[in-house]
Design an enzyme around this catalytic site. Structure first.
Site, mmCIF file in Angstrom:
data_model
loop_
_atom_site.group_PDB
_atom_site.id
_atom_site.type_symbol
_atom_site.label_atom_id
_atom_site.label_comp_id
_atom_site.label_asym_id
_atom_site.label_seq_id
_atom_site.Cartn_x
_atom_site.Cartn_y
_atom_site.Cartn_z
ATOM 1 N N TYR A 266 0.842 -1.214 0.000
ATOM 2 C CA TYR A 266 0.000 0.000 0.000
ATOM 3 C C TYR A 266 0.871 1.257 0.000
ATOM 4 O O TYR A 266 0.617 2.204 0.736
ATOM 5 C CB TYR A 266 -0.918 0.005 1.225
ATOM 6 C CG TYR A 266 -1.888 -1.158 1.326
ATOM 7 C CD1 TYR A 266 -2.319 -1.858 0.198
ATOM 8 C CD2 TYR A 266 -2.394 -1.554 2.564
ATOM 9 C CE1 TYR A 266 -3.213 -2.907 0.304
ATOM 10 C CE2 TYR A 266 -3.300 -2.606 2.683
ATOM 11 C CZ TYR A 266 -3.698 -3.281 1.540
ATOM 12 O OH TYR A 266 -4.595 -4.320 1.660
ATOM 13 N N HIS B 271 -2.085 -17.338 3.317
ATOM 14 C CA HIS B 271 -1.019 -17.492 2.306
ATOM 15 C C HIS B 271 -0.067 -16.288 2.243
ATOM 16 O O HIS B 271 0.957 -16.360 1.592
ATOM 17 C CB HIS B 271 -1.614 -17.805 0.917
ATOM 18 C CG HIS B 271 -2.161 -16.613 0.195
ATOM 19 N ND1 HIS B 271 -2.341 -16.594 -1.173
ATOM 20 C CD2 HIS B 271 -2.555 -15.396 0.645
ATOM 21 C CE1 HIS B 271 -2.817 -15.415 -1.530
ATOM 22 N NE2 HIS B 271 -2.959 -14.676 -0.449
ATOM 23 N N GLN C 218 6.390 -11.380 -3.545
ATOM 24 C CA GLN C 218 5.644 -10.229 -3.015
ATOM 25 C C GLN C 218 5.329 -10.246 -1.529
ATOM 26 O O GLN C 218 4.961 -9.231 -0.972
ATOM 27 C CB GLN C 218 4.291 -10.132 -3.721
ATOM 28 C CG GLN C 218 4.356 -9.551 -5.096
ATOM 29 C CD GLN C 218 3.016 -8.951 -5.468
ATOM 30 O OE1 GLN C 218 2.541 -8.034 -4.834
ATOM 31 N NE2 GLN C 218 2.404 -9.477 -6.484
HETATM 32 N N1 SAM Z 1 -9.850 -11.260 1.987
HETATM 33 C C1 SAM Z 1 -9.713 -10.400 0.836
HETATM 34 C C2 SAM Z 1 -9.864 -11.169 -0.440
HETATM 35 O O1 SAM Z 1 -9.632 -12.387 -0.457
HETATM 36 O O2 SAM Z 1 -10.198 -10.549 -1.454
HETATM 37 C C3 SAM Z 1 -8.391 -9.666 0.825
HETATM 38 C C4 SAM Z 1 -7.160 -10.519 0.822
HETATM 39 S S1 SAM Z 1 -5.669 -9.556 0.800
HETATM 40 C C5 SAM Z 1 -4.518 -10.665 0.157
HETATM 41 C C6 SAM Z 1 -5.192 -9.456 2.500
HETATM 42 C C7 SAM Z 1 -6.044 -8.492 3.308
HETATM 43 O O3 SAM Z 1 -5.604 -8.503 4.676
HETATM 44 C C8 SAM Z 1 -5.937 -7.052 2.844
HETATM 45 O O4 SAM Z 1 -7.203 -6.489 2.717
HETATM 46 C C9 SAM Z 1 -5.122 -6.381 3.920
HETATM 47 O O5 SAM Z 1 -5.406 -5.011 4.041
HETATM 48 C C10 SAM Z 1 -5.536 -7.172 5.132
HETATM 49 N N2 SAM Z 1 -4.546 -7.110 6.203
HETATM 50 C C11 SAM Z 1 -3.219 -7.257 6.098
HETATM 51 N N3 SAM Z 1 -2.630 -7.155 7.296
HETATM 52 C C12 SAM Z 1 -3.622 -6.918 8.177
HETATM 53 C C13 SAM Z 1 -3.642 -6.720 9.582
HETATM 54 N N4 SAM Z 1 -2.521 -6.736 10.290
HETATM 55 N N5 SAM Z 1 -4.841 -6.514 10.194
HETATM 56 C C14 SAM Z 1 -5.991 -6.512 9.454
HETATM 57 N N6 SAM Z 1 -6.024 -6.700 8.118
HETATM 58 C C15 SAM Z 1 -4.865 -6.893 7.498
HETATM 59 C C1 ASE Z 2 -1.963 -11.605 -1.983
HETATM 60 C C2 ASE Z 2 -2.616 -11.987 -3.134
HETATM 61 C C3 ASE Z 2 -2.145 -11.495 -4.315
HETATM 62 C C4 ASE Z 2 -0.887 -10.739 -1.965
HETATM 63 C C5 ASE Z 2 -0.412 -10.231 -3.148
HETATM 64 C C6 ASE Z 2 -1.039 -10.607 -4.327
HETATM 65 C C7 ASE Z 2 -2.579 -11.707 -5.622
HETATM 66 C C8 ASE Z 2 -1.746 -10.960 -6.423
HETATM 67 N N1 ASE Z 2 -0.824 -10.296 -5.623
HETATM 68 O O1 ASE Z 2 -2.412 -12.121 -0.828
HETATM 69 C C9 ASE Z 2 -3.735 -12.527 -6.089
HETATM 70 C C10 ASE Z 2 -3.340 -13.873 -6.570
HETATM 71 N N2 ASE Z 2 -2.681 -13.774 -7.841
HETATM 72 C C11 ASE Z 2 -1.397 -14.117 -7.951
HETATM 73 C C12 ASE Z 2 -0.759 -13.954 -9.273
HETATM 74 O O2 ASE Z 2 -0.759 -14.566 -7.017
#
Ligand code: SAM
Ligand code: ASE
Length: 347
Positions: free
Chosen positions: A149, A257, A308
């Site tokens: 971010y 993950h 990443q």
């Molecule tokens: N669950 C959603 C999805 O599958 O579309 C978002 C997955 S994204 C990979 C990980 C989410 O965890 C993000 O929205 C991020 O802002 C949130 N996140 C990361 N660290 C966090 C923390 N320490 N406390 C709360 N949320 C957190």
């Molecule tokens: C995460 C999911 C993703 C963190 C970084 C990420 C995705 C892309 N960047 O939790 C979605 C899944 N797609 C791929 C290519 O991994």
């Protein structure tokens, strides 16, 4: 794996793999330039010169791009009075135009800019066994989500990417199990609220709280969740540092993950403590096959997690072991046949 003599004589598979990123970047460029959007807005088929003119590109470059898109079956071409006229295929109309409800436009922007850039450092990531966001993004932060971010625009792009998955797989993952007995649901790291919306559509009596970092929820309210969605609530917090309120069901979609084993144990232990007896946890993740031979999507995503994040993709039994370690039981796994699958466990 046995290859035929013919396959060994001419390495078609390898040539296709080598061209893989040429294909990706061709589609990404057509999206970025707005080719599919223009053809949709105009409704009538257009010539290459007209498209080049409207999108302010070179005529020659556009002609080659359109030709490659025809080869990829992203565009159709028809001759009229000796002139080649281009139009969208159904697939590009539904998924590649910005205004379509099922658009992949924003995921494509994220792949084209961020993921592509990160994958330039894949070799380094494998040598070093760690993520590359310092090199790839030019940031010095060691905090995963601070790096992801790094600007408001990057956060929005990431959120759009996250959101667009659930247009395709959201219903499947929330209906993989009957969740109608859970009324008070927390979606930890719930991001844009896409899963929350799917839950409410499938289980109208439920109430879902999106738990995420304050700046993410601010963006979610601004761009993704409307005021009228009364069954969706927000809870700002850091799930490692701040309390997690009591609920019937905790959803963790693409959370585990992102993190190393010790962080996963820490988070799940915390969830187990506050979970109501009889309550549950629903993991939503891409799962590796038990023999780790596939699916290729999950294997590639695991490489993406390496470049990443601090995490990796796992098999269902690895997640099962993790859940059992922290005290969950009655584990069930459901595969949806799409990218993401569901694992339900009870306290
Ligand atoms: N669950 C959603 C999805 O599958 O579309 C978002 C997955 S994204 C990979 C990980 C989410 O965890 C993000 O929205 C991020 O802002 C949130 N996140 C990361 N660290 C966090 C923390 N320490 N406390 C709360 N949320 C957190
Ligand atoms: C995460 C999911 C993703 C963190 C970084 C990420 C995705 C892309 N960047 O939790 C979605 C899944 N797609 C791929 C290519 O991994």
């Amino acid at each position: 794996m046995e290859y035929s003599k013919q396959e060994l004589e001419y390495p078609q598979k390898l040539l296709n793999y080598m061209d893989g990123f040429l294909v990706s970047k061709t589609m990404f460029s057509a999206c970025e330039l707005g080719v599919f959007d223009l053809l949709q807005e105009d409704t009538v088929p257009l010539s290459s010169d007209a498209i080049a003119d409207r999108l302010c590109t070179s005529a020659d470059g556009m002609e080659r791009l359109l030709s490659a898109c025809v080869g990829l079956q992203l565009l159709e071409v028809n001759e009229r009075q000796g002139e080649a006229l281009y139009s969208n295929t159904d697939l590009s109309r539904i998924y590649l135009t910005k205004a379509s409800p099922r658009t992949l436009h924003y995921s494509i922007a994220y792949y084209s800019q961020t993921i592509y850039n990160c994958f330039s450092y894949l070799t380094d990531a494998i040598r070093e066994g760690k993520n590359q966001y310092e090199r790839a993004f030019g940031v010095s932060s060691h905090q995963l989500f601070e790096a992801l971010y790094r600007s408001e625009q990057e956060m929005l792009n990431f959120m759009q990417l996250m959101n667009s998955t659930w247009n395709m797989c959201g219903k499947d993952v929330v209906t993989a199990f009957d969740l109608s007995s859970f009324t008070d649901i927390f979606d930890l790291g719930g991001c844009t609220g896409a899963i929350a919306k799917e839950c409410i559509a499938a289980y109208p009596q439920s109430r879902v709280t999106i738990y995420d970092l304050p700046k993410v929820l601010e963006m979610a309210r601004k761009h993704f969740v409307s005021q009228d969605e009364k069954q969706i609530l927000f809870h700002e917090g850091d799930f490692f540092k701040d309390p997690i309120p009591e609920a019937d069901l905790y959803i963790l979609a693409r959370i585990l993950h992102d993190w190393p084993q010790d962080k996963c144990v820490e988070l799940l232990t915390k969830v187990n403590k506050v979970c109501k007896p009889g309550g549950g946890v629903l993991l939503i993740e891409a799962l590796l096959n038990e023999d780790r031979k596939g699916p290729i999507t999950a294997q590639l995503y695991s490489l993406n997690m390496l470049v990443q994040t601090e995490g990796k993709e796992h098999t269902a039994s690895e997640y099962a072991k993790l859940l059992e370690t922290v005290g969950f039981k009655d584990l069930q796994v459901r595969r949806t046949g799409k990218i993401y699958n569901a694992i339900l466990a009870r306290k």
